[in-house]
Design an enzyme around this catalytic site. Sequence first.
Site, PDB file in Angstrom:
ATOM      1  CB  SER A 133      -0.934   0.016   1.206  1.00  0.00           C
ATOM      2  OG  SER A 133      -0.186  -0.023   2.397  1.00  0.00           O
ATOM      3  CG  ASP A 161      -3.825   5.040   7.639  1.00  0.00           C
ATOM      4  OD1 ASP A 161      -2.636   4.799   7.947  1.00  0.00           O
ATOM      5  OD2 ASP A 161      -4.358   4.547   6.621  1.00  0.00           O
ATOM      6  CG  HIS A 194      -0.697   3.576   5.185  1.00  0.00           C
ATOM      7  ND1 HIS A 194      -1.836   2.969   5.639  1.00  0.00           N
ATOM      8  CD2 HIS A 194      -0.067   2.688   4.405  1.00  0.00           C
ATOM      9  CE1 HIS A 194      -1.905   1.749   5.120  1.00  0.00           C
ATOM     10  NE2 HIS A 194      -0.845   1.548   4.377  1.00  0.00           N
TER      11      HIS A 194
END
Length: 339
Positions: free
Chosen positions: A36, A296, A299
């Site tokens: 991600s 978050d 990340h």
Amino acid sequence: MATKSQASIFMVFTATLLVAINGDPQVPCYFIFGDSLMDNGNNNHLHTNAKVNYEPYAQLLGFESFIQPFATARSDDIVKGVNYASGGAGIREESGQHLGERISFDNQIKNHRITILRLIFLVGRGSLVATKKYLHKCMYTVGMGNNDYINNYFAPEYYNTSSLYSPEEFALLLVEQYSQQLQALYAYGARKFGIFAAGYSGCTPGMMAIYGMNSCVDSVNSAIILFNTHLNTILNELNTKYPDAKFIYIDAPLQYPTDLNVTDKPCCEVESIDGKGNCSPDHIPCSNRQNYVFWDSFHPTERVSVIDGTQAYTTLSPLYASEAISSLVDNEEGHFSNA
Ligand SMILES: *[C@@H]1O[C@H](CO)[C@@H](O)[C@H](O)[C@H]1NC(C)=O
Ligand SMILES: *[C@@H]1O[C@H](CO)[C@@H](O)[C@H](O)[C@H]1NC(C)=O
């Protein structure tokens, strides 16, 4: 890692740096593999919690030099490179599976093979050898390992690796598999590699919440240090084994600016305190995001991503400082293996 798109920023930023300096790209093509932290859209149509598809980052996708995601790249895009990264993906096939669908590193490599079969007609005039010669000039970056820890080894409610292997055994196992995967890319023609160290996920707000701590989780970080140490060793070995290629280890910056001083909580409101850690949709994020390390639970913020991207760009300069590499590329046409 689990979610969203600070990730794509990292990638976008790196990609942008590659072309922004003189108008002409410093490498003709750039292929991106990862999780991600790099995904810029490959998971959008998959059934998964690890999406990389919503505001506030859409503005960044407008960069002219954006490397297209494999999921939607067209012929004229792929000549410049492809982004195969997938949120939730790992070195190991099963990593991240409790989050939903994702494209593991093995499957990202399979997708690269599909790209190569298309490139044979786009840049190779039907010749695989000519296509590989083109690929020798491309930059490849790979960022893997985060989900093998966050969404495998340190998620024992879903995975049994931590009961089967000690941290040392697991690190060695991972790095051995990683080495095989990188050599598969080499066999397909890749020569210029930048490999990102795994992040110290023990310091993510998500991991600290899982362990109920308000400081970094040392046991998690020490497992990841083992991985990074062995990774560094194996990249040195690959450099020796393949003198016509260059494998560069990209470490995280040692220091961030002092006003990046909120290190233990996310800027956005997250869905739950546990491992998922996505931002809740339609909530207003913190007003001083420039002071936050994390967007978050897992990340980094844009600011951190820009710093990391800049550091990666500097570290990778031997790959685009051209003389060194053209000599590499020109003297090894004799020994291709089959794609
Ligand atoms: C561990 O889990 C895998 C599936 O992820 C399974 O195939 C394997 O049999 C399990 N091993 C043990 C010893 O439980
Ligand atoms: C972080 O730095 C900013 C800017 O220097 C400052 O205004 C703020 O009070 C600091 N916050 C903390 C938690 O130290």
